[in-house]
Write a protein that holds these residues in place. Structure first.
Motif, PDB file in Angstrom:
ATOM      1  N   PRO A 134       0.811  -1.236   0.000  1.00 12.44           N
ATOM      2  CA  PRO A 134       0.000   0.000   0.000  1.00 12.44           C
ATOM      3  C   PRO A 134       0.840   1.280   0.000  1.00 12.44           C
ATOM      4  N   THR A 159       2.227   1.902  -3.456  1.00  7.81           N
ATOM      5  CA  THR A 159       1.210   2.403  -4.372  1.00  7.81           C
ATOM      6  C   THR A 159       1.166   3.929  -4.321  1.00  7.81           C
ATOM      7  N   HIS A 184       2.587   6.510  -7.189  1.00 10.80           N
ATOM      8  CA  HIS A 184       1.373   7.086  -7.779  1.00 10.80           C
ATOM      9  C   HIS A 184       0.799   6.158  -8.854  1.00 10.80           C
ATOM     10  N   THR A 185       0.539   4.935  -8.443  1.00  7.31           N
ATOM     11  CA  THR A 185       0.062   3.923  -9.383  1.00  7.31           C
ATOM     12  C   THR A 185      -0.975   3.040  -8.701  1.00  7.31           C
ATOM     13  N   THR A 186      -1.416   2.025  -9.391  1.00  7.73           N
ATOM     14  CA  THR A 186      -2.424   1.110  -8.841  1.00  7.73           C
ATOM     15  C   THR A 186      -1.740  -0.029  -8.091  1.00  7.73           C
ATOM     16  N   SER A 187      -2.510  -0.680  -7.245  1.00  4.95           N
ATOM     17  CA  SER A 187      -1.967  -1.825  -6.512  1.00  4.95           C
ATOM     18  C   SER A 187      -1.607  -2.960  -7.463  1.00  4.95           C
ATOM     19  N   SER A 188      -2.328  -3.075  -8.561  1.00  5.24           N
ATOM     20  CA  SER A 188      -2.020  -4.122  -9.543  1.00  5.24           C
ATOM     21  C   SER A 188      -0.625  -3.934 -10.130  1.00  5.24           C
ATOM     22  N   GLN A 189      -0.268  -2.701 -10.419  1.00  6.61           N
ATOM     23  CA  GLN A 189       1.057  -2.459 -10.975  1.00  6.61           C
ATOM     24  C   GLN A 189       2.152  -2.705  -9.949  1.00  6.61           C
ATOM     25  N   GLN A 216       1.955  -4.883  -7.585  1.00  9.51           N
ATOM     26  CA  GLN A 216       2.015  -6.338  -7.434  1.00  9.51           C
ATOM     27  C   GLN A 216       2.796  -6.998  -8.571  1.00  9.51           C
TER      28      GLN A 216
END
Length: 166
Positions: free
Chosen positions: A33, A36, A40-45, A47
């Motif tokens: 978290p 992220t 400044h990106t999504t949790s998917s990226q 991961q």
């Protein structure tokens, strides 16, 4: 006395080498978290770093196994540890998530060197019951490391931030 001390040293050394893989994979999980927000990106990226390190572990085993058979254990192990250090610094100083994921791939490749070469060293040095004992201890460490890594990473990240685990 000296023989027992050297056996204990080898056991600890090989145990640490074999734990590289699980620690590379799992230690930074509690910091996802925070990463992220940092990138400044999504949790998917974020991961994708986990996926990249696992792919790196697979590639690294295919790379370092034959290298250690051809050139001996020492040179490939030194190469793996230097590559691991370099990739860790790369992760630490990554400015973008893409850079971070790339360095995690390299880190996985380097971490695989420790896994493969530790088992090769055990097989070179021991045989029979001694080898079975060594591989059992190495296997036990490999079983405990995935559980210990996120706890250690969480503790370190709490006091040092996500970059502190690297």
């Amino acid at each position: 006395m000296v023989k027992e001390n050297s056996r204990l040293f080898i056991l600890i050394f090989l145990g640490m080498l074999t734990a590289f893989g699980p620690f590379v994979t799992d230690m930074y999980l509690p910091t996802l978290p925070a990463m992220t927000g940092f990138f400044h990106t999504t949790s998917s990226q974020v991961q994708l770093g986990l996926t990249a390190s696992m792919i790196g572990l697979a590639i690294g085993q295919l790379l370092f196994g034959p290298l250690s058979d051809k050139y001996g254990r020492r040179i490939p192990l030194i190469m793996a540890m230097l590559l691991f250090l370099l990739s860790t610094l790369g992760c630490l100083f990554s400015a973008t998530i893409i850079q971070f994921v790339g360095w995690r791939l390299v880190q996985g490749i380097a971490g695989a060197g420790g896994i493969v070469i530790s088992r090769s060293i055990a097989a070179d040095k021991y045989s029979g019951k001694e080898l079975a004992k060594m591989l059992a201890v190495i296997g036990a460490i490999n079983g405990v490391a995935p559980v210990a890594a996120p706890m250690a990473g969480g503790s370190m990240a709490e006091s040092l931030g996500w970059k502190g685990i690297f």
